[in-house]
Design a protein around this motif. Sequence first.
Motif, PDB file in Angstrom:
ATOM      1  N   GLY A  40      -0.628 -17.002   4.153  1.00 51.47           N
ATOM      2  CA  GLY A  40      -1.339 -17.542   2.991  1.00 51.47           C
ATOM      3  C   GLY A  40      -1.369 -16.940   1.802  1.00 51.47           C
ATOM      4  O   GLY A  40      -0.387 -16.049   1.543  1.00 51.47           O
ATOM      5  N   ARG A  41      -2.581 -17.238   1.189  1.00 49.48           N
ATOM      6  CA  ARG A  41      -2.459 -16.654  -0.465  1.00 49.48           C
ATOM      7  C   ARG A  41      -2.406 -15.164  -0.461  1.00 49.48           C
ATOM      8  O   ARG A  41      -1.520 -14.323  -1.175  1.00 49.48           O
ATOM      9  N   ALA A  42      -3.193 -14.465   0.337  1.00 44.36           N
ATOM     10  CA  ALA A  42      -3.349 -12.998   0.470  1.00 44.36           C
ATOM     11  C   ALA A  42      -2.115 -12.298   1.131  1.00 44.36           C
ATOM     12  O   ALA A  42      -1.470 -11.471   0.440  1.00 44.36           O
ATOM     13  N   GLY A  43      -1.595 -13.134   2.056  1.00 44.51           N
ATOM     14  CA  GLY A  43      -0.125 -12.732   2.763  1.00 44.51           C
ATOM     15  C   GLY A  43       0.887 -12.859   1.592  1.00 44.51           C
ATOM     16  O   GLY A  43       1.748 -11.926   1.517  1.00 44.51           O
ATOM     17  N   ALA A  44       0.711 -13.794   0.839  1.00 44.55           N
ATOM     18  CA  ALA A  44       1.845 -13.960  -0.348  1.00 44.55           C
ATOM     19  C   ALA A  44       1.719 -12.744  -1.235  1.00 44.55           C
ATOM     20  O   ALA A  44       2.815 -12.290  -1.704  1.00 44.55           O
ATOM     21  N   TRP A  45       0.618 -12.423  -1.693  1.00 43.51           N
ATOM     22  CA  TRP A  45       0.602 -11.249  -2.510  1.00 43.51           C
ATOM     23  C   TRP A  45       0.895  -9.790  -1.788  1.00 43.51           C
ATOM     24  O   TRP A  45       1.587  -9.090  -2.327  1.00 43.51           O
ATOM     25  N   ALA A  46       0.591  -9.740  -0.824  1.00 45.95           N
ATOM     26  CA  ALA A  46       1.136  -8.594   0.011  1.00 45.95           C
ATOM     27  C   ALA A  46       2.556  -8.636   0.007  1.00 45.95           C
ATOM     28  O   ALA A  46       3.297  -7.461   0.133  1.00 45.95           O
ATOM     29  N   GLU A  47       3.328  -9.759   0.580  1.00 42.54           N
ATOM     30  CA  GLU A  47       4.635  -9.830   0.398  1.00 42.54           C
ATOM     31  C   GLU A  47       5.286  -9.487  -0.885  1.00 42.54           C
ATOM     32  O   GLU A  47       6.377  -8.902  -1.220  1.00 42.54           O
ATOM     33  N   LEU A  48       4.661 -10.098  -1.899  1.00 48.82           N
ATOM     34  CA  LEU A  48       5.142  -9.836  -3.602  1.00 48.82           C
ATOM     35  C   LEU A  48       5.081  -8.357  -3.573  1.00 48.82           C
ATOM     36  O   LEU A  48       6.133  -7.611  -4.448  1.00 48.82           O
ATOM     37  N   LEU A  49       4.147  -7.947  -3.467  1.00 44.13           N
ATOM     38  CA  LEU A  49       3.713  -6.399  -3.884  1.00 44.13           C
ATOM     39  C   LEU A  49       4.564  -5.307  -2.847  1.00 44.13           C
ATOM     40  O   LEU A  49       4.136  -4.150  -2.962  1.00 44.13           O
ATOM     41  N   ARG A  50       4.993  -6.037  -1.734  1.00 45.49           N
ATOM     42  CA  ARG A  50       5.631  -5.031  -0.696  1.00 45.49           C
ATOM     43  C   ARG A  50       4.620  -4.086  -0.287  1.00 45.49           C
ATOM     44  O   ARG A  50       4.941  -2.829  -0.635  1.00 45.49           O
ATOM     45  N   LEU A  51       3.346  -4.151   0.153  1.00 44.65           N
ATOM     46  CA  LEU A  51       2.141  -3.206   0.528  1.00 44.65           C
ATOM     47  C   LEU A  51       2.813  -1.813   1.438  1.00 44.65           C
ATOM     48  O   LEU A  51       2.420  -0.970   1.187  1.00 44.65           O
ATOM     49  N   PRO A  52       3.654  -2.306   2.422  1.00 41.78           N
ATOM     50  CA  PRO A  52       4.125  -1.029   3.186  1.00 41.78           C
ATOM     51  C   PRO A  52       4.852  -0.176   2.257  1.00 41.78           C
ATOM     52  O   PRO A  52       4.899   1.033   2.673  1.00 41.78           O
ATOM     53  N   ALA A  53       5.394  -0.506   1.244  1.00 38.90           N
ATOM     54  CA  ALA A  53       6.104   0.510   0.410  1.00 38.90           C
ATOM     55  C   ALA A  53       5.301   1.424  -0.092  1.00 38.90           C
ATOM     56  O   ALA A  53       5.996   2.465  -0.711  1.00 38.90           O
ATOM     57  N   LEU A  54       3.980   1.139  -0.285  1.00 40.96           N
ATOM     58  CA  LEU A  54       3.088   2.105  -1.327  1.00 40.96           C
ATOM     59  C   LEU A  54       3.086   3.341  -0.224  1.00 40.96           C
ATOM     60  O   LEU A  54       2.906   4.584  -1.174  1.00 40.96           O
ATOM     61  N   PHE A  55       3.303   3.669   0.933  1.00 36.42           N
ATOM     62  CA  PHE A  55       3.327   4.960   1.551  1.00 36.42           C
ATOM     63  C   PHE A  55       4.173   5.770   1.240  1.00 36.42           C
ATOM     64  O   PHE A  55       4.281   7.070   1.314  1.00 36.42           O
ATOM     65  N   THR A  56       5.360   5.440   0.499  1.00 38.06           N
ATOM     66  CA  THR A  56       6.498   6.191  -0.005  1.00 38.06           C
ATOM     67  C   THR A  56       6.297   6.876  -1.490  1.00 38.06           C
ATOM     68  O   THR A  56       6.992   7.309  -1.878  1.00 38.06           O
ATOM     69  N   VAL A  57       4.979   6.209  -2.167  1.00 35.03           N
ATOM     70  CA  VAL A  57       4.767   6.657  -3.437  1.00 35.03           C
ATOM     71  C   VAL A  57       3.832   7.759  -3.458  1.00 35.03           C
ATOM     72  O   VAL A  57       4.247   8.858  -4.102  1.00 35.03           O
ATOM     73  N   PRO A  58       2.703   8.231  -2.845  1.00 36.60           N
ATOM     74  CA  PRO A  58       1.864   9.453  -3.098  1.00 36.60           C
ATOM     75  C   PRO A  58       2.608  10.836  -3.094  1.00 36.60           C
ATOM     76  O   PRO A  58       2.394  11.697  -3.729  1.00 36.60           O
ATOM     77  N   GLY A  59       3.695  10.794  -2.210  1.00 34.24           N
ATOM     78  CA  GLY A  59       4.352  11.990  -1.929  1.00 34.24           C
ATOM     79  C   GLY A  59       5.167  12.663  -3.156  1.00 34.24           C
ATOM     80  O   GLY A  59       5.255  13.653  -3.465  1.00 34.24           O
ATOM     81  N   ASP A  60       5.294  11.755  -4.100  1.00 35.67           N
ATOM     82  CA  ASP A  60       5.997  12.094  -5.438  1.00 35.67           C
ATOM     83  C   ASP A  60       5.248  12.952  -6.133  1.00 35.67           C
ATOM     84  O   ASP A  60       5.399  14.002  -6.752  1.00 35.67           O
ATOM     85  N   ALA A  61       3.755  12.549  -6.611  1.00 32.15           N
ATOM     86  CA  ALA A  61       2.941  13.187  -7.102  1.00 32.15           C
ATOM     87  C   ALA A  61       2.555  14.499  -6.294  1.00 32.15           C
ATOM     88  O   ALA A  61       2.318  15.645  -7.053  1.00 32.15           O
TER      89      ALA A  61
END
Length: 353
Positions: A40-61
Amino acid sequence: MSRPAAPARHTPGATGPTAADGTTAADGTALAGIPAPRTGRAGAWAELLRLPALFTVPGDALAGAAATGARPGPRTLLAIGASLCLYEAGMALNDWADRAEDAAERPHRPLPSGRIRPAAALTAAGALTGAGLALAAGAGRPALAVATPLAATVWAYDLALKHTPAGPAAMATARALDLLLGAAATGGGTRAALPSAALLGTHTLAVTAVSRRETTGGSVLAPLAALATTGALTRLVTHRRTRPPAGRRAAAAPGLPGPGPAGPPARTTGVLTAALGAAYAATAARPYAHAALNPSPPLTQRAVGGGIRATIPLQAALTARSGSAGTALLVAALIPAGRMFARRAGMRKVSIT
């Protein structure tokens, strides 16, 4: 216009699929006859934003903060928020920039399928960029001074550099700047974090070089170079550990561990760094070796996925190397957390890029 052997699309910080079964390509289209997910729409945005990839980000900071010898505090949290926003801005902008070729080659993506309007994706990219810069400004002028070129790199990559020889270097620069953002926000400077930023950027460069051929295969040199790079980085991380500078520790924010008044024992951080370094090598090396022996598209895609998954243990190893054992464990915990999120969200077969 249709190009059956078109190069894969990439976004700073994430360069390929991470689904363990390899059922989706880096662009989210199907492999082996498996259709792309219908959401659906929420899933489409989750797919567009690749939400699982966010877990690779906090470790940088967090790795950047550890490199300064300071404990992560409220400004570190602002840096993490800025990184997440800029990362997601790059994801949305990536699909907007590629909307024309996606219409011909990747019709299941959110924009060509009509689930998200191109104008909405571009607006989201702009809004997320503004939010990221605002959060960086809240962390102080040094943080904003790093976040500004980071945002510029993300936009330059997606709009101009992606399909050029400068693409891998631009992606590596984005990751390195993201780590420096955490250092600037927490400790006020970036000099102490430059070695960690260089190591993380080098890893990203190697993964991106492999990902350039993930849809066509045929490249033996790229996975071999990435395998050699992984070995060199593992040795550098585990054998050149530094202790945090004295007198540069701020109060930690609730829930964010850090070194104590005198830091953890050197033996403890040494063992932890070695273990995390081994986890990094094990995660990245095996799929690289397989791709070097048989550079087919599926194995090349798995190699890219392994390189991305290895980002978190590398971040954790860099953090432990700087003497922040507690924070390193926190970063390492993002690995199972990301897998759990993807499983519960039903996104195991949705590419994060």
